[in-house]
Write a protein that holds these residues in place. Structure first.
Motif, PDB file in Angstrom:
ATOM      1  N   GLY A  12      24.606  -0.069 -16.532  1.00 31.42           N
ATOM      2  CA  GLY A  12      23.656  -1.170 -16.634  1.00 31.42           C
ATOM      3  C   GLY A  12      22.315  -0.907 -15.987  1.00 31.42           C
ATOM      4  N   GLN A  13      22.157   0.231 -15.312  1.00 29.63           N
ATOM      5  CA  GLN A  13      20.875   0.557 -14.694  1.00 29.63           C
ATOM      6  C   GLN A  13      19.920   1.129 -15.753  1.00 29.63           C
ATOM      7  N   ILE A  14      18.631   0.947 -15.517  1.00 28.61           N
ATOM      8  CA  ILE A  14      17.608   1.360 -16.473  1.00 28.61           C
ATOM      9  C   ILE A  14      17.001   2.697 -16.029  1.00 28.61           C
ATOM     10  N   TYR A  15      16.828   3.593 -16.993  1.00 24.67           N
ATOM     11  CA  TYR A  15      16.244   4.898 -16.703  1.00 24.67           C
ATOM     12  C   TYR A  15      15.126   5.206 -17.690  1.00 24.67           C
ATOM     13  N   ALA A  16      14.118   5.923 -17.194  1.00 23.21           N
ATOM     14  CA  ALA A  16      13.154   6.561 -18.087  1.00 23.21           C
ATOM     15  C   ALA A  16      13.692   7.955 -18.389  1.00 23.21           C
ATOM     16  N   TRP A  17      13.699   8.323 -19.661  1.00 24.90           N
ATOM     17  CA  TRP A  17      14.223   9.621 -20.089  1.00 24.90           C
ATOM     18  C   TRP A  17      13.103  10.420 -20.736  1.00 24.90           C
ATOM     19  N   PHE A  18      13.026  11.687 -20.366  1.00 29.24           N
ATOM     20  CA  PHE A  18      11.995  12.579 -20.864  1.00 29.24           C
ATOM     21  C   PHE A  18      12.658  13.648 -21.729  1.00 29.24           C
ATOM     22  N   PRO A  19      12.750  13.407 -23.043  1.00 36.42           N
ATOM     23  CA  PRO A  19      13.520  14.291 -23.943  1.00 36.42           C
ATOM     24  C   PRO A  19      13.124  15.762 -23.871  1.00 36.42           C
ATOM     25  N   LYS A  20      11.846  16.038 -23.665  1.00 36.55           N
ATOM     26  CA  LYS A  20      11.390  17.428 -23.644  1.00 36.55           C
ATOM     27  C   LYS A  20      11.874  18.184 -22.413  1.00 36.55           C
ATOM     28  N   LYS A  21      12.375  17.455 -21.415  1.00 40.22           N
ATOM     29  CA  LYS A  21      12.814  18.093 -20.183  1.00 40.22           C
ATOM     30  C   LYS A  21      14.328  18.275 -20.129  1.00 40.22           C
ATOM     31  N   GLY A  22      15.029  17.917 -21.204  1.00 41.47           N
ATOM     32  CA  GLY A  22      16.463  18.139 -21.245  1.00 41.47           C
ATOM     33  C   GLY A  22      17.262  16.867 -21.417  1.00 41.47           C
ATOM     34  N   LYS A  23      18.599  16.978 -21.241  1.00 40.77           N
ATOM     35  CA  LYS A  23      19.491  15.844 -21.447  1.00 40.77           C
ATOM     36  C   LYS A  23      20.364  15.551 -20.230  1.00 40.77           C
ATOM     37  N   ASP A  24      20.111  16.233 -19.112  1.00 41.33           N
ATOM     38  CA  ASP A  24      20.908  15.967 -17.917  1.00 41.33           C
ATOM     39  C   ASP A  24      20.161  15.002 -16.998  1.00 41.33           C
ATOM     40  N   GLU A  25      20.745  14.737 -15.818  1.00 41.25           N
ATOM     41  CA  GLU A  25      20.168  13.750 -14.912  1.00 41.25           C
ATOM     42  C   GLU A  25      18.782  14.159 -14.405  1.00 41.25           C
ATOM     43  N   SER A  26      18.468  15.440 -14.416  1.00 31.54           N
ATOM     44  CA  SER A  26      17.153  15.890 -13.945  1.00 31.54           C
ATOM     45  C   SER A  26      16.028  15.482 -14.886  1.00 31.54           C
ATOM     46  N   SER A  27      16.390  15.047 -16.100  1.00 27.44           N
ATOM     47  CA  SER A  27      15.378  14.608 -17.069  1.00 27.44           C
ATOM     48  C   SER A  27      15.265  13.085 -17.112  1.00 27.44           C
ATOM     49  N   MET A  28      15.937  12.406 -16.140  1.00 29.19           N
ATOM     50  CA  MET A  28      15.933  10.944 -16.122  1.00 29.19           C
ATOM     51  C   MET A  28      15.374  10.433 -14.797  1.00 29.19           C
ATOM     52  N   LEU A  29      14.770   9.256 -14.861  1.00 29.50           N
ATOM     53  CA  LEU A  29      14.154   8.631 -13.692  1.00 29.50           C
ATOM     54  C   LEU A  29      14.661   7.194 -13.575  1.00 29.50           C
ATOM     55  N   LEU A  30      15.296   6.874 -12.451  1.00 33.71           N
ATOM     56  CA  LEU A  30      15.790   5.514 -12.244  1.00 33.71           C
ATOM     57  C   LEU A  30      14.627   4.539 -12.149  1.00 33.71           C
ATOM     58  N   ILE A  31      14.750   3.404 -12.836  1.00 36.82           N
ATOM     59  CA  ILE A  31      13.728   2.363 -12.818  1.00 36.82           C
ATOM     60  C   ILE A  31      14.320   1.115 -12.170  1.00 36.82           C
ATOM     61  N   THR A  32      13.711   0.654 -11.090  1.00 38.54           N
ATOM     62  CA  THR A  32      14.281  -0.462 -10.327  1.00 38.54           C
ATOM     63  C   THR A  32      13.591  -1.806 -10.538  1.00 38.54           C
TER      64      THR A  32
END
Length: 305
Positions: A12-32
């Motif tokens: 249920g948490q929201i993330y920004a995802w950067f497709p060009k940087k991959g598909k693992d957690e390092s390509s995602m940013l938690l949004i609070t």
């Protein structure tokens, strides 16, 4: 299982995802900021409903400071989200900016995304936010010392800790103005907070600007009218909508939400109905002496010899 372990559940948490940087957690940013916005919205509604339901005296709300505080948290987290996304996209280290004042972080957003800041700073939004920041600091750092605080752009209380519904709605308006200004700066995204709304046995999300116009503003207005009260608060938000950054493309950043719990932190609650809290409060009621003269009991800040 330890209760502490459940804090790692990101369903249920929201993330920004950067497709060009991959598909693992390092390509995602938690949004609070959506989380804080939801809390702020419901605390605000609770406070306004308390005004509406006033009986013997005007109920100025018991969660005013909580509501105002969460609106400020939502704004600061929103600004940080804008900057963190820009840092991800431009390969900049967010740590270079995290120690800056909020204005410095906003300036960094405009510079990194090569956006014109004139419309925003020429509007009255930022001076209002600066007063909000001063108000928040007075409350959170307990800086009030006898003399009242003067606010010229907003309707915040001159004695900050004595907040009521006016302060709550003022905070909600400034939040809306800032969300509105920056909601479309990333191509294909709408960053206006989505607020969780229950419907029957399910739920959905409604944009905060819609809920301000359809719930917060009419509830505030009707509650004032009911009790023949009025206010100097300007309830019409300043509507500035900045254009999207011209250096970015659709799909550079997307918003996602994990839909599955991590298997190692799933834990089912005991559904048995209990009354632990009510029973404990009933017991401490006996510690309050009966006041047969019906005077208010006052707190005892002195030693009993």
């Amino acid at each position: 299982m330890k209760l502490e372990d459940l804090r790692k559940d990101n369903i249920g948490q929201i993330y920004a995802w950067f497709p060009k940087k991959g598909k693992d957690e390092s390509s995602m940013l938690l949004i609070t900021y959506p989380y804080y916005s939801i809390k702020a919205f419901y605390f605000s509604c609770q406070n306004l409903e308390q005004l509406e339901q006033s009986k013997d005296i005007i109920n100025q709300g018991n969660v005013s400071i909580s509501a105002v505080g969460f609106w400020f948290l939502a704004i600061e987290a929103f600004i940080n989200t804008l900057l963190k996304i820009a840092c991800f996209l431009k390969d900049k280290d967010f740590n270079e900016f995290r120690g800056k004042q909020i204005n410095g972080r906003l300036t960094a957003v405009f510079k990194l995304l090569k956006m014109d800041n004139k419309d925003f700073y020429n509007s009255a939004i930022f001076p209002k936010f600066q007063e909000f920041q001063n108000y928040r600091n007075e409350v959170f750092h307990d800086r009030f010392f006898n003399s009242e605080i003067k606010f010229h752009k907003t309707s915040f209380s001159s004695i900050p800790y004595l907040a009521n519904q006016v302060d709550v709605v003022q905070a909600s308006i400034i939040a809306l103005e800032i969300f509105q200004a920056f909601r479309f700066i990333y191509p294909a995204l709408d960053l206006m907070p989505d607020i969780f709304i229950e419907k029957n046995s399910s739920y959905g999300f409604i944009k905060y600007d819609v809920l301000y116009n359809q719930i917060i503003l009419p509830l505030f207005s009707e509650a004032l009218r009911k009790h023949t009260l009025n206010t100097d608060l300007i309830t019409e938000p300043i509507d500035i909508r900045l254009p999207e950054s011209s250096i970015l493309r659709k799909g550079d950043v997307q918003i996602i939400m994990p839909a599955f719990q991590k298997e190692n932190i799933v834990h089912s609650p005991n559904s048995t109905e209990t009354n632990i809290a009510a029973n404990l409060f009933n017991k401490v009621h006996d510690l309050i002496p009966i006041n047969e003269q019906e005077y208010f009991q006052i707190p005892r800040y002195y030693r009993v010899e």
